[in-house]
Design a protein around this motif. Sequence first.
Motif, short mmCIF file in Angstrom:
data_model
loop_
_atom_site.label_atom_id
_atom_site.label_comp_id
_atom_site.label_asym_id
_atom_site.label_seq_id
_atom_site.Cartn_x
_atom_site.Cartn_y
_atom_site.Cartn_z
N HIS A 17 2.29 -7.56 3.71
CA HIS A 17 2.08 -6.72 5.01
C HIS A 17 1.35 -5.18 4.29
O HIS A 17 0.27 -4.73 5.29
CB HIS A 17 3.19 -6.24 5.67
N TYR A 18 1.58 -4.66 3.46
CA TYR A 18 0.83 -3.55 2.87
C TYR A 18 -0.57 -3.73 2.64
O TYR A 18 -1.50 -2.74 3.05
CB TYR A 18 1.69 -3.28 1.63
N HIS A 72 13.73 -1.56 6.97
CA HIS A 72 14.93 -2.61 6.54
C HIS A 72 16.07 -2.03 6.68
O HIS A 72 16.51 -0.94 6.16
CB HIS A 72 14.55 -3.11 5.09
N LYS A 73 16.98 -2.90 7.49
CA LYS A 73 18.27 -2.26 7.58
C LYS A 73 19.04 -2.35 6.41
O LYS A 73 19.93 -1.24 5.92
CB LYS A 73 19.15 -3.22 8.34
N ALA A 103 6.20 5.91 -4.21
CA ALA A 103 4.61 5.80 -4.48
C ALA A 103 4.03 4.68 -3.62
O ALA A 103 4.71 4.19 -2.76
CB ALA A 103 4.50 5.48 -6.06
N PRO A 104 2.93 4.83 -3.56
CA PRO A 104 2.06 3.63 -2.86
C PRO A 104 2.54 2.24 -3.34
O PRO A 104 2.85 2.08 -4.76
CB PRO A 104 0.52 3.72 -3.28
N LEU A 105 2.90 1.30 -2.66
CA LEU A 105 3.28 0.06 -3.12
C LEU A 105 2.65 -0.71 -4.31
O LEU A 105 3.61 -1.36 -5.09
CB LEU A 105 3.34 -0.92 -1.71
N ASP A 106 1.43 -0.42 -4.47
CA ASP A 106 0.74 -1.17 -5.53
C ASP A 106 1.31 -0.60 -6.71
O ASP A 106 1.14 -1.11 -7.87
CB ASP A 106 -0.79 -1.01 -5.54
N VAL A 161 1.53 6.50 0.58
CA VAL A 161 3.15 6.99 0.19
C VAL A 161 3.78 6.63 1.62
O VAL A 161 4.80 6.06 1.51
CB VAL A 161 3.19 8.24 -0.50
N ALA A 162 3.06 7.45 2.95
CA ALA A 162 3.98 7.32 3.83
C ALA A 162 4.28 6.06 4.52
O ALA A 162 5.23 5.76 4.88
CB ALA A 162 3.29 8.35 4.94
N VAL A 163 3.02 5.23 4.51
CA VAL A 163 3.44 3.91 5.11
C VAL A 163 4.32 3.05 4.23
O VAL A 163 5.02 2.35 4.68
CB VAL A 163 1.86 3.09 5.04
N THR A 164 4.13 3.23 2.80
CA THR A 164 5.21 2.58 1.72
C THR A 164 6.71 2.81 2.32
O THR A 164 7.49 1.95 2.46
CB THR A 164 4.85 2.80 0.53
#
Length: 301
Positions: A145-146, A129-130, A67-70, A119-122
């Motif tokens: 960052h978000y 992240h590895k 979902a969106p990070l928020d 959603v895509a950016v999150t």
Amino acid sequence: KMYGELLKYSERRIYSLTAALLPIHRAAVIVQIKKDIEREKYPVLIATQTVEAGVDLDFDITVRDIAPLDSIIQAAGRTNRNWLSAMEGTVHLVCVKSHGRWHAHSVYGRDSGGQSAEVAVTFDMFNKHKSKELSEQEYFDLVTHYFNWLQKQAENDSDATSLNYALKKMSFDLQTKTIKQMLRGEDEKERVFIVHDRISGDLLERVRTTWKSVQGERYKINKWELALLDVRGSLAENTIGLYKWQIRALPLNYIDPLRELFSYIDISSTDGIYQFDDQRVTGIGLSYEACKSKYDHTCIV
């Protein structure tokens, strides 16, 4: 479906908390879950975004669809919320797909293609992240960052720009969209009263008789609304928000059909449309699938 499957195989108490439940039943579910947690019965909750804000529940583990990070932050806030467990709270993220498409895009998508940039950016942020696990500090950096990205997006968003201008000038004459429309799109829900027991039936009768009593008077709608102020809270507790495509498949009624005034659905004599067990304090609420099967001749496909 998840709720139904868990009922078959889990010995724990399973609860559902979604907008398909009436507010009066959502409140009852929350109270019951808190009691179970206090008694260390370890309940399982299947929920939508209704649990993300203003709900003080505390679980050991959360499994959340992307979902969106928020929104993910809100779900994380229900994980070891009160530090009752010595172990750190854990949030597992998954990507639920339906017909080859992320379900999250259907829920949060606001552009013309039904996609959600948030959603895509999150997903991209997590994917960079590895490690499959993020520490609290790494998560904090991700959040920063978000929200920096969101701020840049708002600078180029016409709706956000016009709203910001209206707030600064305290002038909303040129504001053509509500905040709800900006967040959720143009398809707003209609509030529908649900008759499901004796109390809600009595409330509907009060609404109907009050409307009859103001006929022939000037400003009758205003007088009718004023006469119902003392039961406004009770009416809201038994009212649910439905989209137009849902309403098409339901036996909708009005106390005044010509005006389409005060829509309601009487489910007290209809099996399966609304499912809630008052004794066990659990159920899925309004079942659209049941409605569709009973009233498929009214559906527009």
